[in-house]
Design a protein around this motif. Structure first.
Motif, short mmCIF file in Angstrom:
data_model
loop_
_atom_site.label_atom_id
_atom_site.label_comp_id
_atom_site.label_asym_id
_atom_site.label_seq_id
_atom_site.Cartn_x
_atom_site.Cartn_y
_atom_site.Cartn_z
N HIS A 94 0.86 -1.20 -0.06
CA HIS A 94 0.00 0.06 -0.03
C HIS A 94 0.91 1.33 0.04
O HIS A 94 0.29 2.36 -0.21
CB HIS A 94 -1.01 0.15 1.15
CG HIS A 94 -1.79 -1.38 1.16
ND1 HIS A 94 -1.59 -2.19 2.07
CD2 HIS A 94 -3.11 -1.49 0.80
CE1 HIS A 94 -2.30 -3.34 1.81
NE2 HIS A 94 -3.59 -2.78 1.10
N SER A 95 2.26 1.32 0.25
CA SER A 95 3.06 2.35 0.25
C SER A 95 4.41 2.16 -0.25
O SER A 95 4.75 0.87 0.02
CB SER A 95 3.10 2.93 1.80
OG SER A 95 3.42 1.88 2.42
N GLU A 97 7.13 2.49 1.47
CA GLU A 97 7.77 1.92 2.43
C GLU A 97 7.65 0.54 2.59
O GLU A 97 8.42 -0.05 3.37
CB GLU A 97 7.56 2.79 3.73
CG GLU A 97 7.71 4.33 3.73
CD GLU A 97 6.88 5.12 2.98
OE1 GLU A 97 7.25 6.31 2.56
OE2 GLU A 97 5.63 4.55 2.59
N GLN A 118 -0.91 5.22 -8.49
CA GLN A 118 0.04 5.88 -7.52
C GLN A 118 1.37 5.60 -8.29
O GLN A 118 1.89 4.54 -8.12
CB GLN A 118 -0.14 5.51 -6.19
CG GLN A 118 -1.49 5.76 -5.49
CD GLN A 118 -1.69 7.13 -5.43
OE1 GLN A 118 -0.72 8.01 -4.96
NE2 GLN A 118 -2.60 7.68 -5.72
N LEU A 121 4.35 4.21 -6.24
CA LEU A 121 3.93 2.79 -5.69
C LEU A 121 4.31 1.67 -6.97
O LEU A 121 4.78 0.76 -6.68
CB LEU A 121 2.69 2.55 -5.19
CG LEU A 121 2.19 1.44 -4.46
CD1 LEU A 121 3.22 1.05 -3.52
CD2 LEU A 121 0.90 1.41 -4.11
#
Length: 275
Positions: A94-95, A97, A118, A121
């Motif tokens: 989802h991110s 990171e 995104q 991502l």
């Protein structure tokens, strides 16, 4: 179609493949048992199988909805399941990171539909070198996914798949435009059908989504006839007890019969294409 390598599996277009498991990791034992049953069915039918379960369900209707064990514990469980079952594993990211730790465990990264635009991502997931499956947003036309595909190719990754999971049609409803399969397959990459999220009724139960699992077999068979290369299904031994997406998850007991039908339809379609 390009041959896609996922763990020890190759998706060549000669056979359907399956990505399946519970919506979210509920606990180790039950998650493992569901994966073992799906794996054994796929071995019996000679269908390549990738286990799926989410370590975090970031897109929930309510703040109090169950999200799963989280990144660290979830990846630990998925690593154990991968070793126990001997199959590739997939989960949502989802991110940015999450990409590095997820890529250390997962054989395939998945971009959820709401995050398919995104850029950081999508590009970052592809840049890990791991295979990536991107779900088409409910707000996009099939041809819009070409831009998503190009982001991954810009990252130098050709091990990619696209997934159809329905388009928003009014409130709390999704429809599947079967034209999307030939449109997206024209680009030469596998196109997957998400048979269970496509019957979801987003937010249809107020504080959580509802669903109509009784329509899963109909849509899945139609997608096979339209040329889907693989299938994504969330399955559970008892969806009524599931902590996420229960109303649209398929009963494990119904999986084998459906896969037999999908494999037979795919064989007819590929024969007609001259494969």
């Amino acid at each position: 179609m390009k041959t896609i390598q996922v763990g020890n599996l190759q998706f060549t277009g000669d056979s359907i493949f399956l990505i399946a498991g519970p919506c979210v990791i509920e606990d180790y034992d039950r998650t493992l048992a569901i994966g073992r049953t799906a794996r054994d069915i796929c071995r019996k039918l000679d269908i390549p199988y990738v286990f799926k379960a989410s370590f975090d369900k970031a897109n929930r209707s309510s703040y109090s909805s169950f999200r799963g064990p989280g990144l660290t514990e979830g990846l630990r469980i998925l690593k154990e399941i991968k070793a126990e079952l001997g199959v590739p594993v997939l989960s949502d990211v989802h991110s940015v990171e999450q990409l590095e730790p997820a890529a250390e465990v997962l054989d395939m990264l998945q971009i959820p539909a709401f995050l398919c635009r995104q850029t950081d991502l999508v590009y970052g997931a592809a840049k890990t070198g791991k295979p990536v499956n991107v779900k088409k947003g409910q707000f996009l036309a099939p041809e819009d996914m070409y831009n998503v595909l190009q982001k991954m190719r810009e990252a130098g990754n050709e091990n990619v798949c696209l997934t159809e999971r329905g388009a928003s049609f009014g409130y709390h409803n999704l429809v599947v435009d079967m034209r999307g399969f030939p449109i997206m397959r024209e680009w030469g990459y596998p196109v997957i059908f998400d048979a269970t999220h496509s019957v979801q009724l987003p937010g249809g139960a107020g504080t959580h989504s509802s669903g109509q699992r009784e329509f899963v077999p109909y849509l899945a068979k139609a997608a096979a006839a339209a040329g889907a290369d693989g299938f994504f299904m969330e399955v559970h031994d008892n969806p009524e007890e599931a902590l996420s997406d229960g109303p649209n998850m398929l009963y494990l007991r119904d999986l084998e019969a459906l896969l037999r039908d999908l494999k037979a339809i795919h064989a007819v379609v590929t024969k007609g294409e001259g494969k």
